[in-house]
Design an enzyme around this catalytic site. Structure first.
Site, PDB file in Angstrom:
ATOM      1  CG  ASP A   1      -2.100   1.006   1.163  1.00 30.62           C
ATOM      2  OD1 ASP A   1      -2.941   0.878   0.265  1.00 30.62           O
ATOM      3  OD2 ASP A   1      -1.863   2.119   1.750  1.00 30.62           O
TER       4      ASP A   1
ATOM      5  CG  ASN B   1      -4.730  10.631  -5.719  1.00 27.43           C
ATOM      6  OD1 ASN B   1      -3.864  10.861  -6.632  1.00 27.43           O
ATOM      7  ND2 ASN B   1      -5.309   9.625  -5.278  1.00 27.43           N
TER       8      ASN B   1
ATOM      9  CG  HIS C   1      -7.864  12.128  -8.620  1.00 24.96           C
ATOM     10  ND1 HIS C   1      -7.869  11.154  -7.620  1.00 24.96           N
ATOM     11  CD2 HIS C   1      -8.730  12.827  -7.940  1.00 24.96           C
ATOM     12  CE1 HIS C   1      -8.401  11.376  -6.619  1.00 24.96           C
ATOM     13  NE2 HIS C   1      -8.821  12.480  -6.562  1.00 24.96           N
TER      14      HIS C   1
ATOM     15  CG  ASP D   1      -4.724   8.242 -12.601  1.00 24.08           C
ATOM     16  OD1 ASP D   1      -5.144   7.540 -11.536  1.00 24.08           O
ATOM     17  OD2 ASP D   1      -5.732   8.607 -13.169  1.00 24.08           O
TER      18      ASP D   1
ATOM     19  CD  GLU E   1      -4.740   4.054  -1.969  1.00 22.27           C
ATOM     20  OE1 GLU E   1      -4.671   4.385  -0.582  1.00 22.27           O
ATOM     21  OE2 GLU E   1      -5.326   4.042  -2.527  1.00 22.27           O
TER      22      GLU E   1
END
Length: 354
Positions: free
Chosen positions: A226, A234, A239, A243, A269
């Site tokens: 994680d 973010n 975002h 990405d 994530e």
């Protein structure tokens, strides 16, 4: 024949590889066979002259395959025509086929440059018209009977138009159907963003490798990974940048694990790595290598700015830390949460229950 051949071909040659030598030759041979079959259903015009739709295989190969495939099929069709007898009509048919292949190539190459939006149907129509014109000239020379020609040429034009355009539509339809099928099959098992396995594919591979480890009494390790404070990334950079970081992380996971390890994006994530036949100490070493590589890697967030992120990793191994492989995902999750509670940016393996 076209439908059956394409189904068999896709079993051995992936879609989109028709420009390679081997598939091109195979396509050409298949086109030659189809042309020979079409000649077997010819109209006998005179004692020497037969009329059929043998132009269709080279036309289809020019449109959907390649020049080499079309040339191979044309050569085989010419050879097959001489099996019906070495006559003036056979020689004329050879000349006709050579002119048609050259004309088909011209239609595709020249008109593609002038008219980029010229699709297969329009190209096919131009090729059929060209074929009919050349056929009309040659058949007029061979037959020289106005009564026969008056009914033969118009009939042939109609039949060739219907047969040619139908075959183009048929191949176009099959190709699109196959493309969409392969696309949906891939998307059903692949994460759209990173290209890694998605959670569905992870479950399928995990169940297979888990039962394999139980049957063969092999060791099996699992990472649950994680990204630390990814929400902050973010919120700060947006975002789209998030990405890009996920994509970059996926590449790092692939490059820092073993070539046969299975890397997946399980959602958001969270990532996972399945390590077949991997003892727990080795799994911890690999996990630590992954963690250090990610920590040291500069992730671009703009043309000038780079940031560093960290990850937490939970590691479980059958049978060293988990006696029941069905509990490994939960165990690796627990180790991940333990790593988070201990301050993040670390590997937790819970070796032998400690």
């Amino acid at each position: 024949m076209i439908f059956i051949y394409l189904q068999i071909r896709w079993r051995f040659v992936p879609l989109g590889q028709h420009f390679q030598l081997y598939p091109a030759v195979v396509d050409g041979v298949a086109g030659g066979v189809l042309g020979y079959v079409l000649m077997s259903f010819s109209i006998q015009v005179t004692a020497e002259t037969i009329v059929d739709l043998r132009f269709i295989p080279p036309m289809l190969l020019i449109l959907f395959g390649g020049v080499m495939s079309a040339v191979v099929s044309a050569v085989l069709i010419i050879a097959g025509r001489f099996e019906f007898g070495f006559t003036t009509s056979a020689v004329a048919a050879m000349v006709l086929m050579a002119i048609l292949v050259i004309g088909f190539i011209w239609v595709q190459q020249v008109h593609r440059k002038k008219y980029p939006d010229l699709n297969q149907y329009k190209q096919g129509l131009l090729m059929i018209i060209f074929s009919n014109v050349v056929f009309s000239v040659i058949i007029t020379y061979l037959v020289q009977d106005a009564t026969i020609l008056a009914s033969l040429i118009p009939t042939y034009w109609v039949i060739s138009m219907i047969g040619g355009l139908t075959s183009v539509f048929f191949v176009e339809y099959i190709l699109k159907t196959q493309y969409l099928l392969l696309k949906y099959e891939k998307e059903s098992t692949t994460d759209f963003l990173t290209g890694l396995n998605n959670v569905r594919q992870f479950d399928a591979i995990w169940n297979e490798l888990m039962h394999q480890a139980m049957d063969k009494k092999e060791r099996l390790s699992l990472f649950i990974i994680d990204i630390d404070h990814f929400k902050h990334v973010n919120d700060t950079y947006g975002h789209p940048i998030g990405d890009k970081i996920l994509v970059e992380l996926g590449k790092i996971l692939k490059s820092t694990t073993r070539s046969f390890d299975v890397v997946s994006r399980n959602g958001g994530e969270e990532f996972s790595v399945i390590l077949p036949d991997c003892p727990h100490p080795q799994a911890l070493d690999i996990a630590e290598r992954v963690r250090q590589t990610v920590e040291a890697h500069p992730f671009p967030v703009s043309s000038k700015e780079r940031i560093n992120i960290t990850i937490s990793i939970g590691v479980a191994t059958y049978p060293e830390t988990v006696g029941d492989p069905n509990q490994m995902v939960d165990s690796a999750d627990e180790c991940l949460y333990e790593a988070k509670r201990a301050g993040r940016n670390r590997v937790c393996g819970n070796y032998e229950g400690k």
